[in-house]
Design a protein around this motif. Structure first.
Motif: not given
Length: 632
Positions: A599-604
């Motif tokens: 599933y999609p994850v947040n990343e800087l």
């Protein structure tokens, strides 16, 4: 073992027998070996075949079958296997069973032969050698006699001329092995068949004619008078046939044992050299990788230093600009104060208003002065922080350089240790326990190896300490990165900024929207684009769908998109290359950042350069935006 025959050019079928002589001589001299290390027979010309163990009969059958040849066999293969069959028959004494005629029996000594005393090495005697009446050529020279008796394979011929009788006698030399004995018997039999043996020579002493006589050299010839007896006493010794056979058998066994032992030692040497070379190549690759990492590190350090210098320059420029603005405002207030003080106050209200404006101007002036002081203090703090950061970077650089030196020393020690181990093993295998010089060298190598190992262990401990410190620094950065992602998700989650939060593994619906605008109209564009992007996003989260393959790039294995996957092929055919590239990019992101959860994850993310953003870049960008908002 060198295979010189592989370097020869191709041969025709008519040259097979002539070409077979070279591999036959190589088999006799031992360049080609038919005995394996386990003592089994093998074909030296079929080294790549599965079957490597033959009985003598089976190996001869294999060699004869290839020599007779099928259509797919080359002339070179036929020639080499013909030489192998000849070697098995002539040198190993194997006689194939033939249907048309009985096999020739091995020369077996009978009881009379066993009791008879022979000259050793084998010698044959030829007497009454005269000029050849047909060719008018004198046969009494070594070269002519060797050619004359060539079918018995003599080693040489010693000729003794009798000038008084104008005849010559000769001693024919044969090999010491069973082949030489067989040739000697055939030599004697050739004279017995035509009644020119030793008995006929003694019986026809008065009327020999032009015939030559020959026989095997025995004890009475050894003790005879004349040049032949002197030659035999000087170059041979008397031995019984059984003793000769027993001695030859023991010598063959000794040679076979020594050859097997030499082959085993050579194999051990080759294996050890291969291990040493493998270790040396591994260390060389490690050194090359270290140099590449070092170059990357220096480039990053230079980039960070340049960014720090640019950041400090921007801060100083902003400070100077703010100071100019404060001075301008202060001058403007002073001018207005002077103008107000000069104006005449006509009414009380105007006077009160003037006083009130003066008070406000004084308060504003005081506030501006305090702000200027605060700004000056902030600038000083920024300069101190920059200096502190510079010192910390220099200390980190020193630690990293020290770590690299320690790694270089460690790798050099490892290489020296491997070389010493190789030398030590080679010395152990080649040396003799009774050789004092070898033992002394072995002891010196062992002591030097122990010193290198102790030094490497100390370097390993220091390296572990530095690695723990580096790991602690990295562990401290991970919580800060997670807090930044959580706190800035709502603020920077946009690709319109240079630095922001990106959803890794999420399909960008713009590609579907662009394609749908060309195919549909009105509200159907958004509906169809939303349906397709949602459908493919769900496929991305399906663990059963894994459209990847393993490939090797620049010597390293890497997982890449399998373009032959049926789902991706249908997607590309239906929606085009742009939509395919968008889905493939999301696949690669989700496989890199969350392959287990899918599933999609947040990343800087650094949207400007299209890569993961560092903590330093994010903090710098946030403070820059805060300063811009403060100015506005």
């Amino acid at each position: 073992m060198e295979n010189s025959s592989d370097e020869e050019s191709g041969i025709s079928d008519s040259e097979i027998e002539e070409y077979a002589e070279k591999p036959y001589q190589a088999l006799r001299t031992g360049n080609y070996k038919v005995w394996s290390l386990k003592g089994n027979l093998r074909c030296p010309f079929c080294a790549g075949k599965k079957k490597q163990e033959y009985a003598l009969k089976d190996l001869h059958q294999h060699a004869s079958g290839v020599a007779k040849g099928a259509s797919h066999r080359s002339a070179k293969q036929k020639a080499t296997h013909l030489a192998l069959a000849k070697f098995l028959e002539v040198d190993l004494g194997f006689k194939p069973i033939q249907t048309s005629q009985p096999a020739e029996a091995e020369p077996q000594p009978n009881e009379s032969k066993e009791k008879e005393i022979f000259c050793w090495p084998w010698m044959g005697i030829v007497v009454n050698i005269l000029e050849d009446a047909k060719t008018a050529k004198q046969l009494a020279d070594s070269g002519s006699l060797v050619k004359f008796f060539s079918k018995y394979r003599p080693l040489g011929v010693e000729v003794f001329n009798n000038e008084q009788e104008q005849t010559a006698n000769a001693v024919v030399q044969f090999e010491k092995d069973m082949t030489g004995y067989k040739n000697l018997l055939n030599f004697e039999k050739s004279f017995q068949v035509v009644c020119h043996s030793k008995e006929e020579w003694i019986a026809n002493k008065g009327s020999l004619g032009s015939n030559i006589y020959g026989w095997v050299a025995c004890a009475d010839d050894y003790h005879s008078e004349g040049k032949i007896g002197e030659y035999l006493r000087k170059n041979t010794e008397l031995k019984a046939l059984s003793d000769i056979f027993q001695q030859g058998k023991q010598a063959c066994e000794t040679i076979v044992n020594l050859a097997n032992e030499i082959d085993l030692q050579n194999q051990n040497m080759v294996e050890m050299e291969s291990m040493v070379n493998e270790k040396a190549m591994s260390l060389s690759r490690m050194v090359e990788e270290k140099e590449e990492l070092q170059q990357i590190f220096y480039a990053e350090i230079q980039k960070m230093q340049q960014m720090a210098r640019d950041h400090v320059g921007k801060i100083l420029q902003e400070r100077e600009k703010m100071m100019h603005e404060l001075d301008a405002k202060r001058k403007e207030l002073d001018r207005r104060t002077r103008e107000l003080s000069k104006c005449e106050v006509i009414t009380v209200r105007e006077r009160q208003k003037l006083e009130k404006e003066k008070q406000q101007n004084d308060e504003r002036n005081k506030s501006l002065y305090m702000a200027s002081m605060e700004q000056q203090k902030a600038d000083e703090n920024v300069l101190r922080l920059v200096e502190k950061q510079k010192r910390e970077q220099e200390e980190a650089l020193k630690k990293i350089l020290q770590l690299e030196k320690e790694l270089d020393a460690k790798q050099k020690l490892q290489l020296e240790i491997e070389e010493l181990k190789g030398k030590l093993e080679i010395t152990k295998h080649l040396g003799n326990d009774d050789d004092a010089a070898v033992q002394k060298k072995l002891k010196m190598l062992t002591e030097e190896l122990n010193e290198k190992i102790e030094k490497m262990n100390s370097l390993e401990d220091l390296n572990q300490v530095l690695m723990v410190k580096q790991r602690q620094s990295n562990d401290e950065l991970q919580p800060a990165r997670k807090e930044l992602i959580t706190g800035l998700s709502g603020i920077l989650q946009s690709n319109r900024t240079n630095i922001g939060v990106k959803r890794m593994g999420e399909i960008n619906p713009k590609a579907f929207e662009t394609e749908c605008k060309e195919r549909f109209t009105g509200d159907e564009v958004q509906i169809k684009a939303s349906e397709e992007s949602t459908l493919w996003q769900e496929k991305l989260t399906d663990p059963a769908w894994h459209p990847f393959k393993i490939t090797e790039i620049d010597g390293k294995t890497k997982e890449v998109i399998d373009e032959q996957d049926e789902n991706l092929k249908r997607l590309k055919e239906k929606w085009g290359a742009e939509v395919y590239e968008t889905v493939a990019a999301a696949l690669l992101e989700i496989n890199e950042y969350n392959p287990s959860g899918r599933y999609p994850v947040n990343e800087l993310w650094n949207f400007k350069e299209g890569r993961k953003a560092t903590v330093k870049e994010v903090v710098s960008y946030v403070f820059k935006n805060l300063r811009a908002k403060r100015k506005r």
